[in-house]
Design a protein around this motif. Sequence first.
Motif, PDB file in Angstrom:
ATOM      1  N   ALA A  47     -13.784 -39.052   1.470  1.00  0.00           N
ATOM      2  CA  ALA A  47     -14.845 -39.020   2.773  1.00  0.00           C
ATOM      3  C   ALA A  47     -14.078 -39.671   4.007  1.00  0.00           C
ATOM      4  O   ALA A  47     -14.478 -39.323   4.943  1.00  0.00           O
ATOM      5  CB  ALA A  47     -16.111 -39.550   2.166  1.00  0.00           C
ATOM      6  N   TYR A  48     -13.206 -40.373   3.714  1.00  0.00           N
ATOM      7  CA  TYR A  48     -12.552 -41.340   4.758  1.00  0.00           C
ATOM      8  C   TYR A  48     -11.368 -40.727   5.686  1.00  0.00           C
ATOM      9  O   TYR A  48     -11.240 -40.807   6.531  1.00  0.00           O
ATOM     10  CB  TYR A  48     -12.080 -42.820   4.171  1.00  0.00           C
ATOM     11  N   VAL A  49     -10.877 -39.490   4.969  1.00  0.00           N
ATOM     12  CA  VAL A  49      -9.858 -38.773   5.468  1.00  0.00           C
ATOM     13  C   VAL A  49     -10.147 -37.919   6.766  1.00  0.00           C
ATOM     14  O   VAL A  49     -11.070 -37.283   6.868  1.00  0.00           O
ATOM     15  CB  VAL A  49      -9.139 -37.726   4.509  1.00  0.00           C
ATOM     16  N   GLY A  50      -9.396 -38.375   7.790  1.00  0.00           N
ATOM     17  CA  GLY A  50      -9.681 -37.687   8.811  1.00  0.00           C
ATOM     18  C   GLY A  50     -10.292 -38.484  10.037  1.00  0.00           C
ATOM     19  O   GLY A  50     -10.301 -38.236  11.219  1.00  0.00           O
ATOM     20  N   LEU A  51     -10.979 -39.573   9.412  1.00  0.00           N
ATOM     21  CA  LEU A  51     -11.647 -40.735  10.358  1.00  0.00           C
ATOM     22  C   LEU A  51     -10.684 -41.524  10.961  1.00  0.00           C
ATOM     23  O   LEU A  51      -9.896 -41.777  10.675  1.00  0.00           O
ATOM     24  CB  LEU A  51     -12.565 -41.400   9.640  1.00  0.00           C
ATOM     25  N   GLU A  52     -11.183 -42.001  12.272  1.00  0.00           N
ATOM     26  CA  GLU A  52     -10.203 -42.855  13.060  1.00  0.00           C
ATOM     27  C   GLU A  52     -10.196 -44.123  12.289  1.00  0.00           C
ATOM     28  O   GLU A  52     -11.080 -44.830  11.609  1.00  0.00           O
ATOM     29  CB  GLU A  52     -10.986 -43.150  14.305  1.00  0.00           C
ATOM     30  N   GLN A  53      -9.249 -44.832  12.402  1.00  0.00           N
ATOM     31  CA  GLN A  53      -8.834 -45.957  11.314  1.00  0.00           C
ATOM     32  C   GLN A  53      -9.873 -47.163  11.569  1.00  0.00           C
ATOM     33  O   GLN A  53     -10.565 -47.681  10.526  1.00  0.00           O
ATOM     34  CB  GLN A  53      -7.657 -46.663  11.904  1.00  0.00           C
ATOM     35  N   ALA A  54     -10.476 -47.674  12.547  1.00  0.00           N
ATOM     36  CA  ALA A  54     -11.330 -48.878  12.656  1.00  0.00           C
ATOM     37  C   ALA A  54     -12.500 -48.196  12.240  1.00  0.00           C
ATOM     38  O   ALA A  54     -13.322 -48.977  11.599  1.00  0.00           O
ATOM     39  CB  ALA A  54     -11.347 -49.008  14.376  1.00  0.00           C
ATOM     40  N   ARG A  55     -13.108 -47.042  12.442  1.00  0.00           N
ATOM     41  CA  ARG A  55     -14.264 -46.496  11.779  1.00  0.00           C
ATOM     42  C   ARG A  55     -14.268 -46.412  10.472  1.00  0.00           C
ATOM     43  O   ARG A  55     -15.093 -46.626   9.932  1.00  0.00           O
ATOM     44  CB  ARG A  55     -14.712 -44.996  12.655  1.00  0.00           C
ATOM     45  N   ALA A  56     -13.255 -45.828   9.874  1.00  0.00           N
ATOM     46  CA  ALA A  56     -13.229 -45.800   8.332  1.00  0.00           C
ATOM     47  C   ALA A  56     -13.120 -47.193   7.741  1.00  0.00           C
ATOM     48  O   ALA A  56     -13.715 -47.501   6.866  1.00  0.00           O
ATOM     49  CB  ALA A  56     -11.669 -45.096   8.082  1.00  0.00           C
ATOM     50  N   GLU A  57     -12.607 -48.247   8.453  1.00  0.00           N
ATOM     51  CA  GLU A  57     -12.452 -49.466   7.855  1.00  0.00           C
ATOM     52  C   GLU A  57     -13.863 -50.168   8.019  1.00  0.00           C
ATOM     53  O   GLU A  57     -14.325 -50.882   6.906  1.00  0.00           O
ATOM     54  CB  GLU A  57     -11.623 -50.408   8.647  1.00  0.00           C
ATOM     55  N   ARG A  58     -14.476 -50.003   8.882  1.00  0.00           N
ATOM     56  CA  ARG A  58     -15.886 -50.617   9.125  1.00  0.00           C
ATOM     57  C   ARG A  58     -16.862 -49.741   7.995  1.00  0.00           C
ATOM     58  O   ARG A  58     -17.526 -50.564   7.555  1.00  0.00           O
ATOM     59  CB  ARG A  58     -16.531 -50.336  10.739  1.00  0.00           C
ATOM     60  N   LEU A  59     -16.757 -48.606   8.123  1.00  0.00           N
ATOM     61  CA  LEU A  59     -17.677 -47.847   6.952  1.00  0.00           C
ATOM     62  C   LEU A  59     -17.320 -48.312   5.691  1.00  0.00           C
ATOM     63  O   LEU A  59     -18.207 -48.413   4.852  1.00  0.00           O
ATOM     64  CB  LEU A  59     -17.487 -46.460   6.906  1.00  0.00           C
ATOM     65  N   ALA A  60     -16.261 -48.459   5.104  1.00  0.00           N
ATOM     66  CA  ALA A  60     -15.624 -49.041   4.026  1.00  0.00           C
ATOM     67  C   ALA A  60     -16.299 -50.270   3.729  1.00  0.00           C
ATOM     68  O   ALA A  60     -16.765 -50.637   2.490  1.00  0.00           O
ATOM     69  CB  ALA A  60     -14.215 -48.979   3.809  1.00  0.00           C
ATOM     70  N   ARG A  61     -16.210 -51.256   4.511  1.00  0.00           N
ATOM     71  CA  ARG A  61     -16.796 -52.428   4.311  1.00  0.00           C
ATOM     72  C   ARG A  61     -18.021 -52.280   4.311  1.00  0.00           C
ATOM     73  O   ARG A  61     -18.918 -53.295   3.272  1.00  0.00           O
ATOM     74  CB  ARG A  61     -16.308 -53.811   5.632  1.00  0.00           C
ATOM     75  N   GLU A  62     -18.825 -51.849   5.101  1.00  0.00           N
ATOM     76  CA  GLU A  62     -20.357 -51.571   5.003  1.00  0.00           C
ATOM     77  C   GLU A  62     -20.852 -51.061   3.600  1.00  0.00           C
ATOM     78  O   GLU A  62     -21.836 -51.438   3.148  1.00  0.00           O
ATOM     79  CB  GLU A  62     -20.963 -50.664   6.164  1.00  0.00           C
ATOM     80  N   LYS A  63     -19.933 -50.129   3.085  1.00  0.00           N
ATOM     81  CA  LYS A  63     -20.333 -49.678   1.857  1.00  0.00           C
ATOM     82  C   LYS A  63     -19.943 -50.459   0.523  1.00  0.00           C
ATOM     83  O   LYS A  63     -20.405 -50.355  -0.557  1.00  0.00           O
ATOM     84  CB  LYS A  63     -19.600 -48.382   1.715  1.00  0.00           C
ATOM     85  N   GLY A  64     -19.545 -51.692   0.882  1.00  0.00           N
ATOM     86  CA  GLY A  64     -19.199 -52.673  -0.271  1.00  0.00           C
ATOM     87  C   GLY A  64     -17.779 -52.974  -0.725  1.00  0.00           C
ATOM     88  O   GLY A  64     -17.525 -53.731  -1.943  1.00  0.00           O
ATOM     89  N   ASN A 122      -7.594 -48.453  -0.231  1.00  0.00           N
ATOM     90  CA  ASN A 122      -6.346 -48.168   0.481  1.00  0.00           C
ATOM     91  C   ASN A 122      -6.228 -47.030   1.370  1.00  0.00           C
ATOM     92  O   ASN A 122      -7.008 -45.895   1.103  1.00  0.00           O
ATOM     93  CB  ASN A 122      -5.107 -48.020  -0.418  1.00  0.00           C
ATOM     94  N   PHE A 123      -5.882 -47.092   2.578  1.00  0.00           N
ATOM     95  CA  PHE A 123      -5.837 -45.911   3.696  1.00  0.00           C
ATOM     96  C   PHE A 123      -4.235 -45.962   4.304  1.00  0.00           C
ATOM     97  O   PHE A 123      -3.682 -46.858   4.468  1.00  0.00           O
ATOM     98  CB  PHE A 123      -6.673 -46.396   5.143  1.00  0.00           C
ATOM     99  N   GLU A 124      -3.824 -44.711   4.257  1.00  0.00           N
ATOM    100  CA  GLU A 124      -2.744 -44.243   4.738  1.00  0.00           C
ATOM    101  C   GLU A 124      -2.863 -43.711   6.238  1.00  0.00           C
ATOM    102  O   GLU A 124      -3.635 -42.903   6.315  1.00  0.00           O
ATOM    103  CB  GLU A 124      -2.098 -43.279   4.054  1.00  0.00           C
ATOM    104  N   VAL A 125      -2.467 -44.543   7.282  1.00  0.00           N
ATOM    105  CA  VAL A 125      -2.899 -44.163   8.454  1.00  0.00           C
ATOM    106  C   VAL A 125      -1.865 -43.575   9.223  1.00  0.00           C
ATOM    107  O   VAL A 125      -0.738 -44.279   9.323  1.00  0.00           O
ATOM    108  CB  VAL A 125      -3.537 -45.518   9.301  1.00  0.00           C
ATOM    109  N   LYS A 126      -2.079 -42.372   9.967  1.00  0.00           N
ATOM    110  CA  LYS A 126      -0.961 -41.946  10.645  1.00  0.00           C
ATOM    111  C   LYS A 126      -1.631 -41.494  12.036  1.00  0.00           C
ATOM    112  O   LYS A 126      -2.872 -40.759  12.071  1.00  0.00           O
ATOM    113  CB  LYS A 126      -0.406 -40.440   9.972  1.00  0.00           C
ATOM    114  N   ASP A 127      -1.055 -41.625  13.287  1.00  0.00           N
ATOM    115  CA  ASP A 127      -1.598 -41.599  14.605  1.00  0.00           C
ATOM    116  C   ASP A 127      -3.020 -41.861  14.542  1.00  0.00           C
ATOM    117  O   ASP A 127      -3.977 -41.088  15.337  1.00  0.00           O
ATOM    118  CB  ASP A 127      -1.312 -39.937  14.701  1.00  0.00           C
TER     119      ASP A 127
END
Length: 71
Positions: free
Chosen positions: A17-34, A57-62
């Motif tokens: 569900a995190y694939v395609g999200l902007e890095q900062a948003r994905a990190e914030r959502l992941a922490r909010e989800k626990g 883990n996230f692999e972040v490109k661009d």
Amino acid sequence: MAPIPKPPAEPHDNPDAYVGLEQARAERLAREKGWSTVRSLPPGAIITMEYRSGRLNFEVKDGRVARSWKG
């Protein structure tokens, strides 16, 4: 005798569900989800392969998540 440490719980969450999200948003959502640990890595990064419960883990490109996996 010391108690055996209990690993962090893993949220019931789909890493895809995190694939395609902007890095900062994905990190914030992941922490909010626990997720207790959120690790962002560049493509091809050399990492250890030990499994850590509670880590996402996230692999972040661009600036966007290209791949996501547990552990």
